[in-house]
Design a protein around this motif. Structure first.
Motif, mmCIF file in Angstrom:
data_model
loop_
_atom_site.group_PDB
_atom_site.id
_atom_site.type_symbol
_atom_site.label_atom_id
_atom_site.label_comp_id
_atom_site.label_asym_id
_atom_site.label_seq_id
_atom_site.Cartn_x
_atom_site.Cartn_y
_atom_site.Cartn_z
ATOM 1 N N ARG A 112 0.844 -1.218 0.000
ATOM 2 C CA ARG A 112 0.000 0.000 0.000
ATOM 3 C C ARG A 112 0.871 1.257 0.000
ATOM 4 O O ARG A 112 0.575 2.241 -0.672
ATOM 5 C CB ARG A 112 -0.930 -0.004 1.215
ATOM 6 C CG ARG A 112 -2.069 -1.009 1.093
ATOM 7 C CD ARG A 112 -3.132 -0.779 2.137
ATOM 8 N NE ARG A 112 -2.651 -1.014 3.500
ATOM 9 C CZ ARG A 112 -2.548 -2.227 4.070
ATOM 10 N NH1 ARG A 112 -2.878 -3.317 3.398
ATOM 11 N NH2 ARG A 112 -2.104 -2.355 5.305
ATOM 12 N N GLU A 113 1.974 1.216 0.734
ATOM 13 C CA GLU A 113 2.860 2.389 0.797
ATOM 14 C C GLU A 113 3.544 2.662 -0.537
ATOM 15 O O GLU A 113 3.652 3.809 -0.958
ATOM 16 C CB GLU A 113 3.921 2.172 1.891
ATOM 17 C CG GLU A 113 3.348 2.377 3.275
ATOM 18 C CD GLU A 113 4.319 1.991 4.383
ATOM 19 O OE1 GLU A 113 3.942 2.158 5.555
ATOM 20 O OE2 GLU A 113 5.442 1.511 4.072
ATOM 21 N N ARG A 114 3.993 1.590 -1.197
ATOM 22 C CA ARG A 114 4.654 1.783 -2.493
ATOM 23 C C ARG A 114 3.662 2.395 -3.497
ATOM 24 O O ARG A 114 3.988 3.300 -4.245
ATOM 25 C CB ARG A 114 5.172 0.444 -3.064
ATOM 26 C CG ARG A 114 6.387 -0.141 -2.407
ATOM 27 C CD ARG A 114 7.554 0.809 -2.340
ATOM 28 N NE ARG A 114 7.879 1.436 -3.615
ATOM 29 C CZ ARG A 114 8.376 2.678 -3.725
ATOM 30 N NH1 ARG A 114 8.599 3.413 -2.666
ATOM 31 N NH2 ARG A 114 8.652 3.172 -4.911
ATOM 32 N N VAL A 115 2.444 1.858 -3.517
ATOM 33 C CA VAL A 115 1.425 2.352 -4.456
ATOM 34 C C VAL A 115 1.121 3.814 -4.140
ATOM 35 O O VAL A 115 1.081 4.671 -5.038
ATOM 36 C CB VAL A 115 0.147 1.474 -4.393
ATOM 37 C CG1 VAL A 115 -1.006 2.127 -5.142
ATOM 38 C CG2 VAL A 115 0.432 0.086 -4.967
ATOM 39 N N GLN A 116 0.949 4.136 -2.861
ATOM 40 C CA GLN A 116 0.630 5.507 -2.491
ATOM 41 C C GLN A 116 1.764 6.454 -2.874
ATOM 42 O O GLN A 116 1.534 7.568 -3.356
ATOM 43 C CB GLN A 116 0.333 5.601 -0.978
ATOM 44 C CG GLN A 116 -0.302 6.913 -0.563
ATOM 45 C CD GLN A 116 -1.600 7.208 -1.332
ATOM 46 O OE1 GLN A 116 -2.470 6.353 -1.429
ATOM 47 N NE2 GLN A 116 -1.698 8.397 -1.914
ATOM 48 N N GLU A 117 2.991 5.973 -2.688
ATOM 49 C CA GLU A 117 4.133 6.832 -3.003
ATOM 50 C C GLU A 117 4.150 7.212 -4.494
ATOM 51 O O GLU A 117 4.355 8.376 -4.837
ATOM 52 C CB GLU A 117 5.431 6.123 -2.615
ATOM 53 C CG GLU A 117 6.595 7.090 -2.530
ATOM 54 C CD GLU A 117 7.804 6.454 -1.869
ATOM 55 O OE1 GLU A 117 8.883 6.534 -2.450
ATOM 56 O OE2 GLU A 117 7.645 5.878 -0.769
ATOM 57 N N VAL A 118 3.885 6.227 -5.362
ATOM 58 C CA VAL A 118 3.930 6.588 -6.782
ATOM 59 C C VAL A 118 2.693 7.404 -7.190
ATOM 60 O O VAL A 118 2.775 8.254 -8.076
ATOM 61 C CB VAL A 118 4.148 5.372 -7.738
ATOM 62 C CG1 VAL A 118 5.422 4.638 -7.417
ATOM 63 C CG2 VAL A 118 2.980 4.457 -7.795
ATOM 64 N N ILE A 119 1.581 7.177 -6.513
ATOM 65 C CA ILE A 119 0.395 8.008 -6.795
ATOM 66 C C ILE A 119 0.697 9.461 -6.416
ATOM 67 O O ILE A 119 0.410 10.394 -7.178
ATOM 68 C CB ILE A 119 -0.842 7.486 -6.027
ATOM 69 C CG1 ILE A 119 -1.361 6.204 -6.702
ATOM 70 C CG2 ILE A 119 -1.961 8.541 -5.984
ATOM 71 C CD1 ILE A 119 -2.458 5.497 -5.953
ATOM 72 N N ASP A 120 1.320 9.649 -5.256
ATOM 73 C CA ASP A 120 1.663 11.011 -4.836
ATOM 74 C C ASP A 120 2.661 11.636 -5.806
ATOM 75 O O ASP A 120 2.502 12.775 -6.239
ATOM 76 C CB ASP A 120 2.263 10.998 -3.420
ATOM 77 C CG ASP A 120 1.219 10.620 -2.379
ATOM 78 O OD1 ASP A 120 0.012 10.698 -2.698
ATOM 79 O OD2 ASP A 120 1.604 10.235 -1.260
ATOM 80 N N PHE A 121 3.678 10.864 -6.158
ATOM 81 C CA PHE A 121 4.727 11.409 -7.017
ATOM 82 C C PHE A 121 4.180 11.816 -8.381
ATOM 83 O O PHE A 121 4.528 12.865 -8.919
ATOM 84 C CB PHE A 121 5.868 10.390 -7.188
ATOM 85 C CG PHE A 121 6.951 10.879 -8.095
ATOM 86 C CD1 PHE A 121 7.825 11.866 -7.660
ATOM 87 C CD2 PHE A 121 7.081 10.393 -9.386
ATOM 88 C CE1 PHE A 121 8.816 12.363 -8.507
ATOM 89 C CE2 PHE A 121 8.052 10.880 -10.231
ATOM 90 C CZ PHE A 121 8.927 11.866 -9.787
#
Ligand code: ATP
Length: 235
Positions: A112-121
């Motif tokens: 979930r963190e990896r997905v959120q990080e790329v969504i934010d980026f």
């Protein structure tokens, strides 16, 4: 050690010499533009570096690792953004990224963190519930970039990411590439159009008929005898 090292690389398709004796290196943490007309050999070279094709002769290495001998290790090091990629109509943006994060072996909270990080980026936050085949071209490229960044690769290989983008989307993509370069990633990026790449690249490679005809910075390329006649600036 260079991030990318290609030595005396050939790729034949029958009689066609798509890549015809290519040698170059891209230093760690630099941005290298790969410029050439349709059919010049850019995608073939990039696909070999991305472990998706094999050389007829010669070697290609990513961070010192031979792509042919250790493809799985190389895949952990690179993010690959193809010129066309399958965005599945039955998946929303978040489902799509989650699917790939799963395929990369991420589990639970870390996934979930990896997905959120790329969504934010990539600034895809407002579009997470949108079906991925309903995105604009610019947002499709953001999704492709997000997918390529899921495992936080050291090296990013981008095949014509700006093709078909309007000027605003192009500027936004350039901004993301600059941020990634500042983080220290090595970026190898292709285009037909020199002006699309020049200002953000530390070096430029120009390929024609499967051969590298120039390797230098934007200024040296402009003055290079091989590129006289304005060809490069008109493609
Ligand atoms: P473009 O800008 O049009 O994408 P490119 O510089 O990426 O071009 P490549 O896709 O590497 O060029 O193609 C180089 C040459 O190899 C072209 O003539 C192409 O038709 C040919 N080619 C590429 N892949 C194959 C294949 N799988 N089988 C046969 N020929 C191929």
């Amino acid at each position: 050690m260079s991030a990318l090292r290609v030595n005396n690389l050939y790729r034949y398709f029958g009689q066609l010499k798509a890549v015809n004796g290519v040698t170059f290196e891209v230093p760690h943490g630099s941005v290298c533009g790969f410029v050439g007309a349709n059919g010049a050999g850019k995608t073939t070279t990039m696909r070999i570096l991305a472990t998706l094709d094999h050389p007829t002769v010669g070697t290609a290495e990513v961070c010192g690792i031979n792509v042919l001998h250790h493809p799985a290790e190389v895949r952990r090091l690179i993010g690959w953004m193809p010129d066309h990629f399958g965005n599945y109509d039955h998946m929303t943006v978040i489902e799509y990224l989650d699917f790939y994060a799963r395929a990369l072996g991420y589990k639970g909270k870390e996934r979930r963190e990896r997905v959120q990080e790329v969504i934010d980026f990539t600034d895809l936050g407002p579009l997470t519930e949108r079906f991925s085949n309903k995105l604009s071209k610019g947002n499709t490229q953001r999704l492709g970039l997000g997918r390529a960044l899921l495992h936080d690769p050291q090296v990013l290989i981008m095949d014509e990411p700006a093709a078909g983008l309007d000027p605003k989307a192009r500027v936004e993509l350039k901004h993301l590439i600059r941020v990634l370069a500042k983080e220290g990633k090595t970026i190898f990026i292709s285009s037909h159009i020199l002006s699309e790449l020049g200002e953000m690249c530390d070096s430029l490679l120009f390929i024609n008929n499967g051969r590298i005809v120039h390797h230098g910075d934007a200024e040296s390329l402009k003055n290079g005898s091989e590129t006289q006649g304005g060809f490069l600036y008109d493609v």
